[in-house]
Scaffold this active site. Sequence first.
Site: not given
Length: 532
Positions: A289-290, A463-465
């Site tokens: 994630d980021h 919110h980039h899983p």
Amino acid sequence: MAHGYDFVIVGGGSAGSVLASRLSEDPDARVLLIEAGPRDWHPLYKVPAGFAKMTKGIGSWGWSTVPQRHMKDRVFRFTQARVLGGGSTVNAQIYTRGNALDYHEWRQMGCTGWGYDDVLPYFRKSEDNDSFDDRYHGRGGPLGVSRPAAPLPICEAYFEAAAKLGIPRNDDMAGARQDGVGYYQLTQRNVRRSSASIAFLDPARKRPNLTIRTGAEVLRVVVEHGRATGVELAGEGVVRAEAELILSSGAIGTPRLLQLSGIGPADHLRAVGVPVVFDQPGVGSDLQDHLDLFVVAECTGPHTYDRYARPLWSVLAGLRYLLTRSGPVASSLFETGGFWYADPDARSPDIQLHLGLGSGIEAGVAALKDGGVTLNSAYLRPRSRGTVRLASGDPAAAPLIDPNYWADPHDRDMAIRGLKLAQEIMRQDPLKPYVMAERLPGPEVRTEAEYFDYACAHAKTDHHPAGTCRMGADEGAVVDPELRFRGIDRLRVVDNSIMPRLVSANTNATAMMIAEKAADMIRASSCEADPC
């Protein structure tokens, strides 16, 4: 309800919506799309600025991470969409694709057919771009992709400030090069959100071979004799998939459902009381994630949209949007940004910037009483890997989400470098007419220990899983390059969980690309079994 379909798709998010639309283009294919959340009726799902409410709970499962042991046991709110259209219904509508070298790396890792030249046609296929029609962009597709409709003068000052540090202007960060700052293209059409639900499902709804179920909870995948045959719906029994079962519930939802079905790491499943159907340690592993750090500055005047958070101003903004399709409601609030370097020797930009036209826009970010501006920075290629696991065998229980942020100290070092870059941009002369003073982190944060403390207190997810059902050619991969589950027939995964490495940008467009490509692969596979 009929209990037989050719294709059953679990998850009506960005990927699932695209896939359902594309597969149902064949009138002979019976397609069922199942979404646990409701249909996207709420007005906030339609307007660009609705994103400001999304991370604070609307359309979300309400999940959080486990305490992050490398960040002083901080627990992060981890927004995962629970609505038709998924992330594309609740996000900031930023249209980016990652760097071309991301996909070259996928191919080098054994993911044949996933190099940049392989995936670019699928990005273009989706697009109806209002600005570009060239090698990198297309027109005439279902997905509206547009320039921002409501930029502010502070955005141009931000570009000039970045230029003072040698960062160039880039008018197409999803084109030939990623480096630079500019206006992001947005998944919008006619100043309205163009989610996967709106763009892909709405035109397909009248097809008699497409059934869309919302508010339907899938309890488990049904596996018989090594083959996925359907899913069990809460209160309804088993729905059968006669050709393929496709999981598109995202990088958290897909491994969660697989584990609830007894498909995953055997030791973990036994520990939570789930009977083991298939031992696959990779399910729920490799979570990436980021992580986002940010600068918040107080403005010298009403240069951003903060004042519109007040009730009277909010009403006026709504009326302006209804009458003119302009003003703060027409803004995604994060439509300005760019890509640059924390590590000057990195193979491509490793920091992403988002200029927020206000303060306190997202959950967990402080709001300034008299108005401010936010500059987010995120390190794009984290080395840390986490997990998604079950808290119990109860389908109603929230999963244990552990991004394992900063397990690798390299991620912490690069992230703090990115934060310092954001600070430097905000301190440049072109922004001085707009920026009064930096409030967060603030001048009192100077040492590396103080930066670490600040990050532990204020960082948030972007919110980039991704990565929890990793694609690959090796034995440890969960799916093969055709996205077929290794070890269980007629089961495929089509969402961001298949990424072998997280792309260097926002992930929504990549989810749609994955679904576009998967639709072609599924059609080709069906023709092999039953000649078209």
